[in-house]
Design an enzyme around this catalytic site. Structure first.
Site, PDB file in Angstrom:
ATOM      1  N   CYS A 263      32.786 -17.893  41.905  1.00 21.03           N
ATOM      2  CA  CYS A 263      32.630 -16.757  42.813  1.00 21.03           C
ATOM      3  C   CYS A 263      31.152 -16.383  42.739  1.00 21.03           C
ATOM      4  O   CYS A 263      30.307 -17.258  42.608  1.00 21.03           O
ATOM      5  CB  CYS A 263      33.577 -15.613  42.449  1.00 21.03           C
ATOM      6  SG  CYS A 263      33.573 -15.140  40.705  1.00 21.03           S
ATOM      7  N   GLU A 264      30.811 -15.100  42.824  1.00 17.60           N
ATOM      8  CA  GLU A 264      29.397 -14.735  42.731  1.00 17.60           C
ATOM      9  C   GLU A 264      28.874 -14.878  41.304  1.00 17.60           C
ATOM     10  O   GLU A 264      27.883 -15.546  41.049  1.00 17.60           O
ATOM     11  CB  GLU A 264      29.193 -13.290  43.214  1.00 17.60           C
ATOM     12  CG  GLU A 264      29.447 -13.080  44.695  1.00 17.60           C
ATOM     13  CD  GLU A 264      28.443 -13.797  45.576  1.00 17.60           C
ATOM     14  OE1 GLU A 264      27.306 -14.014  45.119  1.00 17.60           O
ATOM     15  OE2 GLU A 264      28.791 -14.154  46.709  1.00 17.60           O
TER      16      GLU A 264
END
Length: 384
Positions: A263-264
């Site tokens: 994800c981030e």
């Protein structure tokens, strides 16, 4: 042994070069705040929300409170391994007696008193990091974004000297190192890791599973790529994507490939997907899946909503083991459809489940047919 309060001046004295080796500073702020700015040499205590809720101000295992293995081994030695003081701090609390029961600092203090009965003295920093930083910034590591002014000054130097200036750019801790191996074919990391083609080549990664708001195909041109857009919010529905994520990972595995789930920051969304995969394919209970992944990537910390959905997922896919309801749960669960779920949980997770807000634990709609899956907002390749 008891907790003793100390002020910034006293901590600064403890951190003097000759005394620093005998002092351990535990920072109980959220990980991202710690990564941005912290007391030099301090350790972040990244307690998961489920652990905090289950503890209710009581003690937890030393491996949660002392995540650094070397520091933990040293402190647990007889006599504290030469450490004279352990200092606990949060963002800005002035009195440890007024800490909320579910606060990380309260749980850490209680746990230290339990696991270090005859070891070093335990202190709480009055005013927390905010006050200490304002008084003694020289004792802190302050990571600031590169300003436009600095960029312009570097450009000026380049034009004057005729050659570029070496720029050592900062990377937060969650981007440092590389992706971690969860299983021989399954890796976990951040968006930065997924963007570094050399990381992917060295690990022989053949597929990317992106669980974030933004799609990024920097290295995806020669890899199988799937994007599942999910917000890192306690209201986001991530469980409806569990099966398609699992199917994608299995498809890569069956073809002899390796997939990086990211994800981030690799802290909340992608670890949630990896936990769901372990629960589905390895029959891990949520606690086992969480601990397994935490051992490999210490900063993982899925949000409240995702943990609630994983608890519900556990009750749906794993064999139920009826257990008597704890009295403390009966009032909260009365008249609720959650009673059935609570009775299927392992005993050590029931307390944590009961402490979640009802809005988080409300059943999350799941896709049940292929036609419904086709309508989900997922951008993906036609095959894995």
């Amino acid at each position: 042994m008891k907790v003793t309060s100390l002020d910034g001046r006293q901590l600064r004295k403890m951190l003097r070069k000759e005394a620093a080796a005998r002092c351990v500073v535990l920072d109980c702020r959220p990980y991202l705040a710690f990564a941005a700015s912290n007391v030099r040499g301090s350790l972040n205590v990244n307690l998961n929300s489920v652990v905090l809720r289950r503890a209710r101000g009581g003690a937890v295992s030393a491996r949660y409170v002392l995540p650094d293995e070397a520091a933990r081994a040293r402190l647990l030695q007889e006599g504290g391994g030469g450490v004279a003081a352990v200092v606990v701090l949060d963002q800005g609390s002035r009195h440890w007696q007024k800490l909320r029961e579910e606060s990380a600092a309260r749980v850490v203090l209680t746990s230290l008193l339990a696991c270090l009965p005859a070891g070093p003295r335990v202190y709480f920093l009055k005013g927390g990091y905010e006050t200490f930083y304002s008084e003694y910034p020289e004792c802190c590591v302050d990571v600031k974004p590169i300003s436009q002014e600095k960029i312009e000054s570097e450009r000026a130097l380049i034009s004057q000297c005729g050659k570029p200036v070496v720029n050592v750019s900062y990377r937060p801790a969650y981007d440092q190192g590389g992706p971690v191996e969860i299983l021989p074919f399954l890796y976990l990391g951040s968006a930065y890791h997924a963007s570094k083609c050399e990381f992917l080549a060295n690990l022989h990664i053949t597929a990317l599973l992106n669980v974030s708001r933004r799609t990024s195909e920097a290295c995806a041109t020669h890899l199988h790529y799937k994007w599942i857009p999910v917000e890192d919010s306690h209201t986001a529905d991530i469980s409806s994507h569990f099966q398609e994520a699992i199917d994608f990972i299995d498809c890569v595995r069956e073809k002899g490939g390796k997939v990086l789930v990211h994800c981030e920051a690799g802290i909340s969304r992608s670890p949630t997907i990896c936990m769901a995969y372990l629960m589905k394919t390895k029959q891990f209970r949520l606690k086992e899946a969480f601990d397994y992944i935490k051992q490999r990537r210490s900063m993982v910390s899925p949000n409240f909503g995702f943990m609630g959905q994983l608890l519900q997922y556990e009750s749906e896919i794993l064999p139920s083991t009826p257990n008597p309801q704890p009295p403390s749960c009966q009032g909260e669960a009365a008249g609720s459809s959650l009673i059935g779920h609570l009775q299927t949980l392992s005993p050590d997770m029931q307390g944590a489940y009961c402490t979640f807000p009802a809005s988080v634990l409300a059943p999350v709609p799941t896709h049940s047919t292929v036609s419904e899956l086709s309508r989900s907002p997922v951008a993906t390749a036609t095959s894995c």
